[in-house]
Design an enzyme around this catalytic site. Structure first.
Site, mmCIF file in Angstrom:
data_model
loop_
_atom_site.group_PDB
_atom_site.id
_atom_site.type_symbol
_atom_site.label_atom_id
_atom_site.label_comp_id
_atom_site.label_asym_id
_atom_site.label_seq_id
_atom_site.Cartn_x
_atom_site.Cartn_y
_atom_site.Cartn_z
ATOM 1 N N LYS A 135 25.119 47.103 19.489
ATOM 2 C CA LYS A 135 26.171 47.977 20.015
ATOM 3 C C LYS A 135 27.464 47.193 20.235
ATOM 4 C CE LYS A 135 26.374 48.964 24.621
ATOM 5 N NZ LYS A 135 27.688 48.675 25.183
ATOM 6 N N ASN A 136 27.334 46.024 20.880
ATOM 7 C CA ASN A 136 28.541 45.294 21.275
ATOM 8 C C ASN A 136 29.237 44.592 20.124
ATOM 9 O OD1 ASN A 136 28.182 46.189 23.830
ATOM 10 N ND2 ASN A 136 27.618 44.213 24.724
ATOM 11 N N ARG A 175 34.580 52.305 28.376
ATOM 12 C CA ARG A 175 35.646 51.316 28.580
ATOM 13 C C ARG A 175 35.992 50.547 27.308
ATOM 14 N NH1 ARG A 175 37.256 49.091 32.861
ATOM 15 N NH2 ARG A 175 37.226 47.163 31.677
ATOM 16 N N CYS A 184 34.174 50.460 36.927
ATOM 17 C CA CYS A 184 32.921 51.166 36.729
ATOM 18 C C CYS A 184 31.919 50.662 37.752
ATOM 19 C CB CYS A 184 32.406 50.997 35.303
ATOM 20 S SG CYS A 184 31.971 49.325 34.927
ATOM 21 N N ARG A 235 36.638 45.404 36.629
ATOM 22 C CA ARG A 235 36.860 45.214 35.191
ATOM 23 C C ARG A 235 38.307 45.414 34.744
ATOM 24 N NH1 ARG A 235 31.632 47.485 32.027
ATOM 25 N NH2 ARG A 235 32.177 45.858 30.569
ATOM 26 N N ASP A 280 24.105 40.629 30.679
ATOM 27 C CA ASP A 280 23.436 41.852 30.227
ATOM 28 C C ASP A 280 21.907 41.744 30.239
ATOM 29 O OD1 ASP A 280 25.858 43.077 29.914
ATOM 30 O OD2 ASP A 280 25.885 43.023 27.723
ATOM 31 N N ILE A 294 29.423 36.989 36.618
ATOM 32 C CA ILE A 294 30.432 37.627 35.748
ATOM 33 C C ILE A 294 31.012 38.900 36.377
ATOM 34 C CG2 ILE A 294 30.897 38.573 33.442
ATOM 35 C CD1 ILE A 294 29.990 35.763 33.096
ATOM 36 N N ARG A 302 23.197 55.069 26.217
ATOM 37 C CA ARG A 302 24.424 54.416 25.743
ATOM 38 C C ARG A 302 24.088 53.126 24.995
ATOM 39 N NH1 ARG A 302 28.324 52.909 30.091
ATOM 40 N NH2 ARG A 302 29.200 51.995 28.228
HETATM 41 C C1 UD1 Z 1 31.491 42.786 27.254
HETATM 42 C C2 UD1 Z 1 30.251 43.570 26.913
HETATM 43 C C3 UD1 Z 1 29.366 43.750 28.154
HETATM 44 C C4 UD1 Z 1 29.078 42.382 28.786
HETATM 45 C C5 UD1 Z 1 30.370 41.619 29.033
HETATM 46 C C6 UD1 Z 1 30.133 40.192 29.528
HETATM 47 C C7 UD1 Z 1 31.025 45.008 25.128
HETATM 48 C C8 UD1 Z 1 31.360 46.375 24.658
HETATM 49 N N1 UD1 Z 1 30.642 44.870 26.390
HETATM 50 O O1 UD1 Z 1 32.235 43.554 28.205
HETATM 51 O O2 UD1 Z 1 28.148 44.364 27.741
HETATM 52 O O3 UD1 Z 1 28.422 42.582 30.013
HETATM 53 O O4 UD1 Z 1 31.124 41.527 27.815
HETATM 54 O O5 UD1 Z 1 29.354 39.484 28.623
HETATM 55 O O6 UD1 Z 1 31.043 44.072 24.353
HETATM 56 N N2 UD1 Z 1 38.215 40.180 32.996
HETATM 57 C C9 UD1 Z 1 39.440 40.013 33.598
HETATM 58 N N3 UD1 Z 1 40.566 40.409 32.912
HETATM 59 C C10 UD1 Z 1 40.513 40.929 31.654
HETATM 60 C C11 UD1 Z 1 39.249 41.086 31.050
HETATM 61 C C12 UD1 Z 1 38.114 40.704 31.749
HETATM 62 O O7 UD1 Z 1 39.541 39.548 34.726
HETATM 63 O O8 UD1 Z 1 41.569 41.265 31.093
HETATM 64 C C13 UD1 Z 1 36.978 39.779 33.736
HETATM 65 C C14 UD1 Z 1 36.012 40.952 33.984
HETATM 66 O O9 UD1 Z 1 36.354 41.670 35.144
HETATM 67 C C15 UD1 Z 1 34.685 40.240 34.119
HETATM 68 C C16 UD1 Z 1 34.838 39.051 33.136
HETATM 69 O O10 UD1 Z 1 36.236 38.924 32.892
HETATM 70 O O11 UD1 Z 1 34.542 39.737 35.419
HETATM 71 C C17 UD1 Z 1 34.116 39.236 31.816
HETATM 72 O O12 UD1 Z 1 34.445 40.494 31.276
HETATM 73 P P1 UD1 Z 1 34.536 40.754 29.709
HETATM 74 O O13 UD1 Z 1 33.920 39.588 28.992
HETATM 75 O O14 UD1 Z 1 35.917 41.132 29.353
HETATM 76 O O15 UD1 Z 1 33.592 42.019 29.537
HETATM 77 P P2 UD1 Z 1 33.764 43.210 28.514
HETATM 78 O O16 UD1 Z 1 34.402 42.726 27.256
HETATM 79 O O17 UD1 Z 1 34.341 44.384 29.202
#
Ligand code: UD1
Length: 420
Positions: free
Chosen positions: A22-23, A93, A117, A122, A307, A329, A399
């Site tokens: 999925k990711n 998201r 969420c 996030r 995850d 995380i 999902r």
């Molecule tokens: C992706 C995965 C999710 C997984 C996560 C961490 C997808 C669709 N989802 O989510 O399943 O749990 O990676 O491995 O691939 N952050 C910031 N600012 C930003 C972006 C992120 O502070 O602009 C923080 C987030 O709040 C979080 C951390 O960075 O604490 C990691 O988030 P991120 O790696 O971005 O997760 P996703 O890409 O949303």
């Protein structure tokens, strides 16, 4: 609303096939916005999140055909609309992933601001700052991120102060069509980021450092369509391995990869599992034993994935000994603990750490899924509990897990979907 009814006690035993990830399917579908010419994406999992991404592309005018094997052909020729609407973004998201490619290709993108969420706030500040560093103007207006650039984006040197999977993906896609060289430092190294980069390369992008924390992208003027097969889902793989280990069972998972699951395999071996692997399969044998508790701490790849944390919490709940699980995380990702305790688990929460004292037997209860991976942990708990567990709000599971009840039935579990 459908529910899952699980009669605990069966030891998992059998073979199943693992679906596409999925990711990595989600960012790769977003990347199709960059292509001039048709793209063919195969091995997409049949999941609600993938359907939402396809609906999003379609509402922007992308022409999409899907065959019975979930191979998708996309064509951006008829695209006229550059808005990702609130109605779709609020359900997923990862819709934010269309921002970078749409801006880079068309000079304009309006994406509804994704909210927080259940698992945390996030933010997307790093996505936006990276695009600004490439010369975009970004403003937030009436709940929408409105990004613009005059001509092409400009290559930039950008350091990401937090390792972000989605942020890295958005910025790599944007940089692929930018003018000049972009260097992304402290980039995410997750296998799904690698999969996206390999797909972009097949489209004609010039990327070096793939799989490392520094990605160097030399922008090109156009990207072409290609055929690409999405990698296997490492989290689905890990979930079935943990489910088998928790039940003392034996499984063989096909069409998957062991090299992207090292930290998870290590913890399963620590728990007492015997694991063997081939090029495209992993087998686990617990030989009927009760697992031993493990300690773990989540962190960006190649460390232990956030995850997979909830599933291990469920396994620790019935394991021998005391185990600690620390989440680094997301701020609110131990929510499954309360439901597990309602099933008789002995878990104490202290900040971002769960201290889990294994009990011999969990007891069935009606429980409620709160997010995707938390719900997988409730299914695992249901498989080992005494009695019938009814898991509510399973749209969270749908999902991320393709046909979960069918796959578990193939492994001998007593599980079925019941209308709510
Ligand atoms: C992706 C995965 C999710 C997984 C996560 C961490 C997808 C669709 N989802 O989510 O399943 O749990 O990676 O491995 O691939 N952050 C910031 N600012 C930003 C972006 C992120 O502070 O602009 C923080 C987030 O709040 C979080 C951390 O960075 O604490 C990691 O988030 P991120 O790696 O971005 O997760 P996703 O890409 O949303």
């Amino acid at each position: 609303m459908d529910k899952l009814l699980i009669q605990g006690g069966a030891r998992l035993d059998g073979e199943i096939r693992i679906s596409g990830a999925k990711n990595s399917g989600l960012p790769i579908l977003a990347a199709t916005l960059l292509a001039e010419g048709p793209m063919h994406i195969c091995n997409l999992p049949h999941l609600n999140d993938i359907t939402t991404m396809l609906a999003l592309l379609r509402c922007m005018g992308v022409d999409i055909t899907i065959d019975e094997k979930m191979c998708v052909e996309t064509n951006t020729e008829p695209m006229r609309e550059f808005t990702a609407p609130y109605e779709l973004v609020k359900t997923m998201r990862a819709s934010i992933l269309v921002l970078g490619p749409m801006l880079a290709r068309f000079g304009e993108a309006n994406v509804s601001f994704p909210g927080g969420c259940a698992i945390g706030s996030r933010p997307v500040d790093i996505h936006l700052r990276g695009l600004e560093a490439m010369g975009a103007t970004v403003e937030v207006d009436q709940g929408y991120i409105r990004a613009r650039c005059d001509g092409r984006l400009k290559g930039a040197h950008f350091f990401m102060d937090t390792v972000t999977v989605g942020g890295t993906e958005n910025l790599v896609m944007a940089a692929a069509l930018a003018e000049g060289r972009t260097v992304l430092e402290n980039a995410a190294r997750e296998p799904e980021v690698v999969d996206l980069c390999l797909c972009l390369e097949a489209m004609g992008a010039k990327i070096s450092g793939i799989g490392t924390a520094t990605l160097t992208i030399d922008g090109v003027e156009t990207l072409k369509g290609c055929t690409y097969k999405v990698m296997p889902d490492r989290i689905e793989t890990g979930t079935y391995l943990v489910a088998a280990a928790a039940t003392g069972g034996r499984v063989k998972l096909k069409d998957t990869r062991a090299d992207i699951l090292e930290s998870v395999i290590l913890k399963l071996e620590e728990a007492g599992a015997e694991i063997t692997c081939g090029d495209d399969w992993i087998a686990l044998d617990m030989k009927g034993k009760r697992p031993k508790s493990v300690n773990l701490k989540t962190a960006p790849y190649p460390a232990f994935p956030t995850d997979m944390q909830a599933q291990f919490t469920a396994m620790n709940a019935i394991a021998e000994g005391v185990g600690t699980v620390t989440e680094t995380i997301f701020e609110n990702r131990l929510i499954q603990v309360h439901e597990l305790n309602r099933m008789g688990a002995n878990i104490a929460l202290e900040g971002n750490t769960a201290m889990i004292t294994g009990v011999k037997q969990l007891k069935a209860a009606p429980v409620m899924a709160t997010d995707l991976r938390a719900s997988a942990s409730l299914v695992i708990a249901g498989l080992v509990a005494e009695g019938d567990t009814l898991v509510d709000r399973i749209y969270h599971i749908d999902r991320g897990y393709e046909c979960i009840e069918e796959k578990l039935q193939l492994l001998g579990a007593n599980i079925r979907r019941v209308p709510g």
